[in-house]
Design an enzyme around this catalytic site. Structure first.
Site, mmCIF file in Angstrom:
data_model
loop_
_atom_site.group_PDB
_atom_site.id
_atom_site.type_symbol
_atom_site.label_atom_id
_atom_site.label_comp_id
_atom_site.label_asym_id
_atom_site.label_seq_id
_atom_site.Cartn_x
_atom_site.Cartn_y
_atom_site.Cartn_z
ATOM 1 N N HIS A 75 0.809 -1.223 0.000
ATOM 2 C CA HIS A 75 0.000 0.000 0.000
ATOM 3 C C HIS A 75 0.845 1.278 0.000
ATOM 4 O O HIS A 75 0.309 2.380 0.112
ATOM 5 C CB HIS A 75 -0.937 -0.029 1.230
ATOM 6 C CG HIS A 75 -2.218 0.691 1.019
ATOM 7 N ND1 HIS A 75 -2.737 1.557 1.958
ATOM 8 C CD2 HIS A 75 -3.077 0.700 -0.020
ATOM 9 C CE1 HIS A 75 -3.867 2.057 1.499
ATOM 10 N NE2 HIS A 75 -4.101 1.558 0.302
ATOM 11 N N ASP B 50 16.847 9.761 -7.812
ATOM 12 C CA ASP B 50 18.312 9.922 -7.845
ATOM 13 C C ASP B 50 19.057 9.499 -6.580
ATOM 14 O O ASP B 50 20.126 10.030 -6.282
ATOM 15 C CB ASP B 50 18.688 11.378 -8.184
ATOM 16 C CG ASP B 50 18.418 11.693 -9.653
ATOM 17 O OD1 ASP B 50 18.427 10.755 -10.460
ATOM 18 O OD2 ASP B 50 18.205 12.877 -9.976
ATOM 19 N N LYS C 100 2.969 4.436 -1.229
ATOM 20 C CA LYS C 100 2.792 5.346 -2.381
ATOM 21 C C LYS C 100 3.923 6.354 -2.340
ATOM 22 O O LYS C 100 3.747 7.499 -1.950
ATOM 23 C CB LYS C 100 1.446 6.053 -2.284
ATOM 24 C CG LYS C 100 0.243 5.122 -2.319
ATOM 25 C CD LYS C 100 -0.999 5.852 -1.873
ATOM 26 C CE LYS C 100 -2.207 4.945 -1.829
ATOM 27 N NZ LYS C 100 -2.182 4.019 -0.664
HETATM 28 C C1 LIG Z 1 -6.052 4.030 -4.756
HETATM 29 O O1 LIG Z 1 -5.851 3.346 -3.581
HETATM 30 C C2 LIG Z 1 -6.955 2.924 -2.845
HETATM 31 C C3 LIG Z 1 -6.454 2.250 -1.636
HETATM 32 O O2 LIG Z 1 -5.786 3.181 -0.869
HETATM 33 C C4 LIG Z 1 -7.782 2.022 -3.713
HETATM 34 O O3 LIG Z 1 -8.833 1.436 -2.978
HETATM 35 C C5 LIG Z 1 -8.349 2.833 -4.844
HETATM 36 O O4 LIG Z 1 -8.889 2.012 -5.825
HETATM 37 C C6 LIG Z 1 -7.388 3.795 -5.458
HETATM 38 N N1 LIG Z 1 -8.104 4.978 -5.438
HETATM 39 C C7 LIG Z 1 -8.038 5.928 -6.293
HETATM 40 C C8 LIG Z 1 -9.026 6.990 -6.094
HETATM 41 O O5 LIG Z 1 -7.231 5.995 -7.169
#
Ligand SMILES: *[C@@H]1O[C@H](CO)[C@@H](O)[C@H](O)[C@H]1NC(C)=O
Ligand SMILES: *[C@@H]1O[C@H](CO)[C@@H](O)[C@H](O)[C@H]1NC(C)=O
Length: 211
Positions: A143, A150, A145
């Site tokens: 999970h 560099d 992000k």
């Molecule tokens: C991105 O991440 C979430 C989980 O944190 C996931 O459930 C979702 O599909 C994604 N959401 C968006 C808005 O991109």
């Protein structure tokens, strides 16, 4: 020692140091634009209503100003880009990743195994480009992000200061255009170091994708 000997030695030393200067600057050549600045910023995605879209130099699509900022930070990459991202579907980001790759940037990418081939995922395209991709089959989510710019190369030029981007944002079009999200951008060494160490740990634990 007479005068002409001294002169000869002086000339030899002069030539040698000129040659040294020439070759040592040559070594630094791969650097295109010096990037010496510390970077500390937060990119906010806070669209309660339709965001105003602008023309971006990084994309053929109109994008919102926050997205343009995110892309411009990514475009600062000179040597290496390590991506650790739950989900990548946004085509502007995928396009820039391809561009960086063809510019010779060393890219590594960690993704969530379940999300890697979901509809609209950019993973397939990234993999096709020959970019190294890893995941872990697990019931838990990868999970994270974040991405690191560099930090992963043998630095001879100290002109490039590594930085990271991390926050709530998936690199998805929904996240980039619809949600309230934040991305912290920082070159603070202790933060960069910790995320870099985490990336290296996952990179050894996770597996190359086999289909
Ligand atoms: C991105 O991440 C979430 C989980 O944190 C996931 O459930 C979702 O599909 C994604 N959401 C968006 C808005 O991109
Ligand atoms: C993106 O980076 C490249 C390589 O440094 C540079 O030549 C180009 O001008 C940058 N693009 C923009 C729009 O800043």
């Amino acid at each position: 020692m007479n005068f002409s000997n001294t002169l000869a030695i002086a000339i030899i030393i002069g030539l040698a140091s000129a040659a040294y200067g020439y070759f040592s600057t040559k070594k630094k050549k791969p650097l295109r634009t010096p990037r010496k600045m510390e970077i500390h910023d937060v990119i906010m995605f806070s669209q309660a209503k339709e965001p105003e879209l602008i023309r971006s130099q990084f994309s053929r699509n109109l994008v919102n100003p926050s997205m343009d900022r995110l892309l411009s930070y990514l475009n600062l990459t000179r040597h290496s880009l390590d991506i650790c991202m739950y989900m990548i579907t946004n085509c502007d980001i995928a396009h820039l990743i391809h561009k960086l790759h063809s510019r010779g940037v060393k890219i590594r990418c960690i993704v969530d195994a379940d999300m890697a081939y979901c509809t609209g995922s950019a993973t397939k395209g990234i993999e096709k480009q020959g970019i190294e991709l890893r995941w872990m089959k697990s019931t838990n989510l990868m999970h994270h992000k974040f991405c690191i710019i560099d930090a992963n190369y043998d630095s001879i030029d100290s002109d490039v200061i590594p930085f990271v981007m991390t926050g709530s944002l998936n690199w998805t079009t929904q996240g980039l255009n619809g949600n309230w999200e934040d991305v912290l951008v920082t070159s603070k060494p202790i933060i960069v170091h910790q995320l870099h160490m985490e990336f290296e740990k996952l990179w050894t634990q996770f597996k190359a994708i086999d289909k």
